[in-house]
Motif scaffolding. Structure first.
Motif, PDB file in Angstrom:
ATOM      1  N   ALA A 113      33.959  49.780  29.377  1.00 41.91           N
ATOM      2  CA  ALA A 113      32.731  50.142  28.678  1.00 41.91           C
ATOM      3  C   ALA A 113      32.690  49.515  27.291  1.00 41.91           C
ATOM      4  O   ALA A 113      31.646  48.995  26.849  1.00 41.91           O
ATOM      5  CB  ALA A 113      32.622  51.664  28.582  1.00 41.91           C
ATOM      6  N   LEU A 114      33.838  49.530  26.605  1.00 38.69           N
ATOM      7  CA  LEU A 114      33.886  48.979  25.246  1.00 38.69           C
ATOM      8  C   LEU A 114      33.690  47.464  25.243  1.00 38.69           C
ATOM      9  O   LEU A 114      33.048  46.915  24.340  1.00 38.69           O
ATOM     10  CB  LEU A 114      35.217  49.341  24.599  1.00 38.69           C
ATOM     11  N   MET A 203      32.703  54.420  43.226  1.00 41.09           N
ATOM     12  CA  MET A 203      32.864  54.731  41.807  1.00 41.09           C
ATOM     13  C   MET A 203      33.363  53.517  41.032  1.00 41.09           C
ATOM     14  O   MET A 203      32.939  53.273  39.894  1.00 41.09           O
ATOM     15  CB  MET A 203      33.832  55.901  41.633  1.00 41.09           C
ATOM     16  N   ALA A 204      34.251  52.739  41.644  1.00 41.06           N
ATOM     17  CA  ALA A 204      34.768  51.534  40.984  1.00 41.06           C
ATOM     18  C   ALA A 204      33.657  50.523  40.757  1.00 41.06           C
ATOM     19  O   ALA A 204      33.608  49.857  39.709  1.00 41.06           O
ATOM     20  CB  ALA A 204      35.887  50.919  41.819  1.00 41.06           C
ATOM     21  N   ILE A 205      32.759  50.403  41.725  1.00 42.37           N
ATOM     22  CA  ILE A 205      31.625  49.498  41.567  1.00 42.37           C
ATOM     23  C   ILE A 205      30.789  49.909  40.357  1.00 42.37           C
ATOM     24  O   ILE A 205      30.423  49.082  39.517  1.00 42.37           O
ATOM     25  CB  ILE A 205      30.753  49.486  42.847  1.00 42.37           C
ATOM     26  N   PHE A 206      30.501  51.199  40.266  1.00 45.09           N
ATOM     27  CA  PHE A 206      29.684  51.705  39.158  1.00 45.09           C
ATOM     28  C   PHE A 206      30.400  51.529  37.817  1.00 45.09           C
ATOM     29  O   PHE A 206      29.806  51.073  36.832  1.00 45.09           O
ATOM     30  CB  PHE A 206      29.358  53.184  39.393  1.00 45.09           C
ATOM     31  N   ILE A 207      31.687  51.866  37.771  1.00 43.78           N
ATOM     32  CA  ILE A 207      32.437  51.858  36.512  1.00 43.78           C
ATOM     33  C   ILE A 207      32.708  50.441  36.015  1.00 43.78           C
ATOM     34  O   ILE A 207      32.647  50.173  34.807  1.00 43.78           O
ATOM     35  CB  ILE A 207      33.762  52.628  36.694  1.00 43.78           C
ATOM     36  N   VAL A 250      37.195  37.671  31.220  1.00 45.34           N
ATOM     37  CA  VAL A 250      37.431  37.242  32.602  1.00 45.34           C
ATOM     38  C   VAL A 250      38.732  37.832  33.136  1.00 45.34           C
ATOM     39  O   VAL A 250      38.790  38.342  34.259  1.00 45.34           O
ATOM     40  CB  VAL A 250      37.452  35.699  32.699  1.00 45.34           C
ATOM     41  N   ILE A 251      39.802  37.767  32.335  1.00 46.87           N
ATOM     42  CA  ILE A 251      41.089  38.319  32.771  1.00 46.87           C
ATOM     43  C   ILE A 251      40.983  39.825  32.985  1.00 46.87           C
ATOM     44  O   ILE A 251      41.434  40.368  33.997  1.00 46.87           O
ATOM     45  CB  ILE A 251      42.194  37.998  31.748  1.00 46.87           C
ATOM     46  N   GLY A 252      40.352  40.513  32.023  1.00 51.20           N
ATOM     47  CA  GLY A 252      40.242  41.966  32.104  1.00 51.20           C
ATOM     48  C   GLY A 252      39.407  42.430  33.282  1.00 51.20           C
ATOM     49  O   GLY A 252      39.874  43.211  34.124  1.00 51.20           O
ATOM     50  N   PHE A 253      38.177  41.932  33.365  1.00 49.60           N
ATOM     51  CA  PHE A 253      37.290  42.357  34.446  1.00 49.60           C
ATOM     52  C   PHE A 253      37.746  41.809  35.794  1.00 49.60           C
ATOM     53  O   PHE A 253      37.650  42.493  36.818  1.00 49.60           O
ATOM     54  CB  PHE A 253      35.851  41.911  34.166  1.00 49.60           C
ATOM     55  N   GLY A 254      38.254  40.561  35.804  1.00 50.21           N
ATOM     56  CA  GLY A 254      38.713  39.965  37.059  1.00 50.21           C
ATOM     57  C   GLY A 254      39.857  40.759  37.675  1.00 50.21           C
ATOM     58  O   GLY A 254      39.891  40.993  38.893  1.00 50.21           O
ATOM     59  N   SER A 255      40.799  41.188  36.823  1.00 53.33           N
ATOM     60  CA  SER A 255      41.927  41.986  37.313  1.00 53.33           C
ATOM     61  C   SER A 255      41.452  43.316  37.888  1.00 53.33           C
ATOM     62  O   SER A 255      41.895  43.743  38.963  1.00 53.33           O
ATOM     63  CB  SER A 255      42.917  42.243  36.174  1.00 53.33           C
ATOM     64  N   CYS A 256      40.536  43.980  37.188  1.00 52.01           N
ATOM     65  CA  CYS A 256      40.024  45.282  37.651  1.00 52.01           C
ATOM     66  C   CYS A 256      39.224  45.136  38.942  1.00 52.01           C
ATOM     67  O   CYS A 256      39.323  45.995  39.833  1.00 52.01           O
ATOM     68  CB  CYS A 256      39.162  45.924  36.569  1.00 52.01           C
ATOM     69  N   LEU A 257      38.459  44.072  39.054  1.00 49.72           N
ATOM     70  CA  LEU A 257      37.702  43.832  40.289  1.00 49.72           C
ATOM     71  C   LEU A 257      38.644  43.660  41.472  1.00 49.72           C
ATOM     72  O   LEU A 257      38.413  44.196  42.562  1.00 49.72           O
ATOM     73  CB  LEU A 257      36.800  42.599  40.134  1.00 49.72           C
ATOM     74  N   PHE A 258      39.714  42.898  41.257  1.00 54.76           N
ATOM     75  CA  PHE A 258      40.686  42.665  42.337  1.00 54.76           C
ATOM     76  C   PHE A 258      41.389  43.950  42.738  1.00 54.76           C
ATOM     77  O   PHE A 258      41.627  44.207  43.922  1.00 54.76           O
ATOM     78  CB  PHE A 258      41.712  41.625  41.891  1.00 54.76           C
ATOM     79  N   LEU A 259      41.731  44.773  41.749  1.00 55.60           N
ATOM     80  CA  LEU A 259      42.518  45.976  42.022  1.00 55.60           C
ATOM     81  C   LEU A 259      41.700  47.091  42.656  1.00 55.60           C
ATOM     82  O   LEU A 259      42.188  47.799  43.548  1.00 55.60           O
ATOM     83  CB  LEU A 259      43.157  46.489  40.726  1.00 55.60           C
ATOM     84  N   TYR A 260      40.449  47.267  42.219  1.00 55.07           N
ATOM     85  CA  TYR A 260      39.743  48.494  42.569  1.00 55.07           C
ATOM     86  C   TYR A 260      38.439  48.320  43.343  1.00 55.07           C
ATOM     87  O   TYR A 260      38.036  49.235  44.048  1.00 55.07           O
ATOM     88  CB  TYR A 260      39.462  49.304  41.297  1.00 55.07           C
ATOM     89  N   VAL A 261      37.781  47.173  43.202  1.00 54.49           N
ATOM     90  CA  VAL A 261      36.514  46.993  43.924  1.00 54.49           C
ATOM     91  C   VAL A 261      36.807  46.367  45.287  1.00 54.49           C
ATOM     92  O   VAL A 261      36.548  45.198  45.554  1.00 54.49           O
ATOM     93  CB  VAL A 261      35.516  46.130  43.116  1.00 54.49           C
TER      94      VAL A 261
END
Length: 315
Positions: A113-114, A203-207, A250-261
């Motif tokens: 979010a930040l 929820m991961a998609i939304f967050i 890219v690193i931050g969001f890319g990692s989260c997308l791989f892990l949770y979405v």
């Protein structure tokens, strides 16, 4: 292994495979990265709080991001280092596992979010500079947005963690990870987790996608504005700063997308371990370098803080 009638009350984390020599090398490497991360982000926090020249929305948000990076990496890395130094000691209770997972997910949600807010801040500064001080007023807009982000981060992960720890973990009490990863927890559950995984996926998609959309839109407009700069040197300088920030995103969001979405949370444990290192070790380590090394204003403010500290010690 556990019997089908019992549920685990503690978990054993496998951590990293390899010989003792390899584990010692990993310990030295991760300890160095962790130490630099804590010191670098602490320097940012102190400098932003002390320096009168950095009392602007951009540095206010950067200070909060640095606090988050220290907290996120501290949720798992110290325990991981302990396991690398002393093998077969990574045993964690059920309550501690739940607390670790909750803090990690909550702080990660807050960081997403930040980052979206910071991208919007840069968009307003680049594309609407005359109204920047009105739109991104630190006393109202920034403080409210940060408070909402903190509340959203910690409230949004209550149900996911609660739902996971309502399951019965009777297949095994061994987690193939270096922290309490929710994919591994779902994997050792003997119940049907299909519905829980589907809700977690939504929820991961939304967050994650929620803050990612304004981030992409903001950087699209920023790049469009940079291309309109008549000076080639001005474009290069702007692109250089923008590229550094965008790499971090890219690193931050890319990692989260791989892990949770992804619909199936229990897949590819070995890849999840590597990607988790990007979230917990690499991005917190990069934060001080990306946001300060090319920032002349911050470097000058840090120099002033060092001079003040030297004068106080001298007197």
């Amino acid at each position: 292994m556990l019997g089908n009638s019992s549920s685990a009350t503690e978990f054993f984390l496998l951590g990293f495979p390899g010989s003792q020599e390899v584990r010692h090398i990993l310990f030295v490497t991760f300890f160095f990265l962790y130490a630099v991360t804590v010191m670098g982000n602490t320097v940012i926090i102190i400098t932003v709080c002390v320096s009168k020249h950095l009392q602007s929305p951009m540095y206010f948000l950067l200070g909060h991001l640095s606090v988050l990076e220290v907290l996120i990496t501290s949720t798992a890395v110290p325990f991981m280092l302990w396991g690398l130094l002393l093998p077969n000691t990574q045993i964690i209770s059920l309550a501690a596992c739940a607390a670790q997972l909750y803090l990690y997910l909550s702080l990660g949600t807050l960081e997403s979010a930040l980052l979206g807010v910071m991208a919007t801040d840069r968009y307003v500064a680049m594309c609407n500079p005359l109204r920047y001080n009105i739109i991104m007023n630190k006393q109202s807009t920034c403080i409210c947005v940060v408070i909402v982000s903190w509340v959203f981060g910690f409230l949004s992960e209550i149900w996911p963690v609660y739902a996971i720890f309502q399951l019965t973990f009777c297949k095994s009490n061994v987690l193939d990870h270096f922290y309490c990863d929710r994919g591994q927890l779902l994997k050792v559950s003997c119940e049907d987790t299909l519905f829980t995984e589907f809700i977690l996926f939504l929820m991961a998609i939304f967050i994650i996608i929620g803050p990612l959309i304004p981030t992409i839109v903001s950087y699209t407009y920023i790049i469009s504005t940079i291309l309109k700069i008549p000076s080639a040197s001005g474009r290069r300088k702007a692109f250089s700063t923008c590229a550094s920030h965008f790499t971090y995103v890219v690193i931050g969001f890319g990692s989260c997308l791989f892990l949770y979405v992804k619909p199936k949370q229990t897949q590819a444990a070995e890849y999840n371990r590597v990607v988790s290192l990007l979230v917990l070790v690499v991005t917190p380590f990069l934060n001080p370098f990306i946001f300060t090394l090319r920032n002349d204003k911050f470097i000058q403010a840090f120099g002033d803080v060092l001079k003040c500290c030297y004068q106080l010690l001298k007197s």
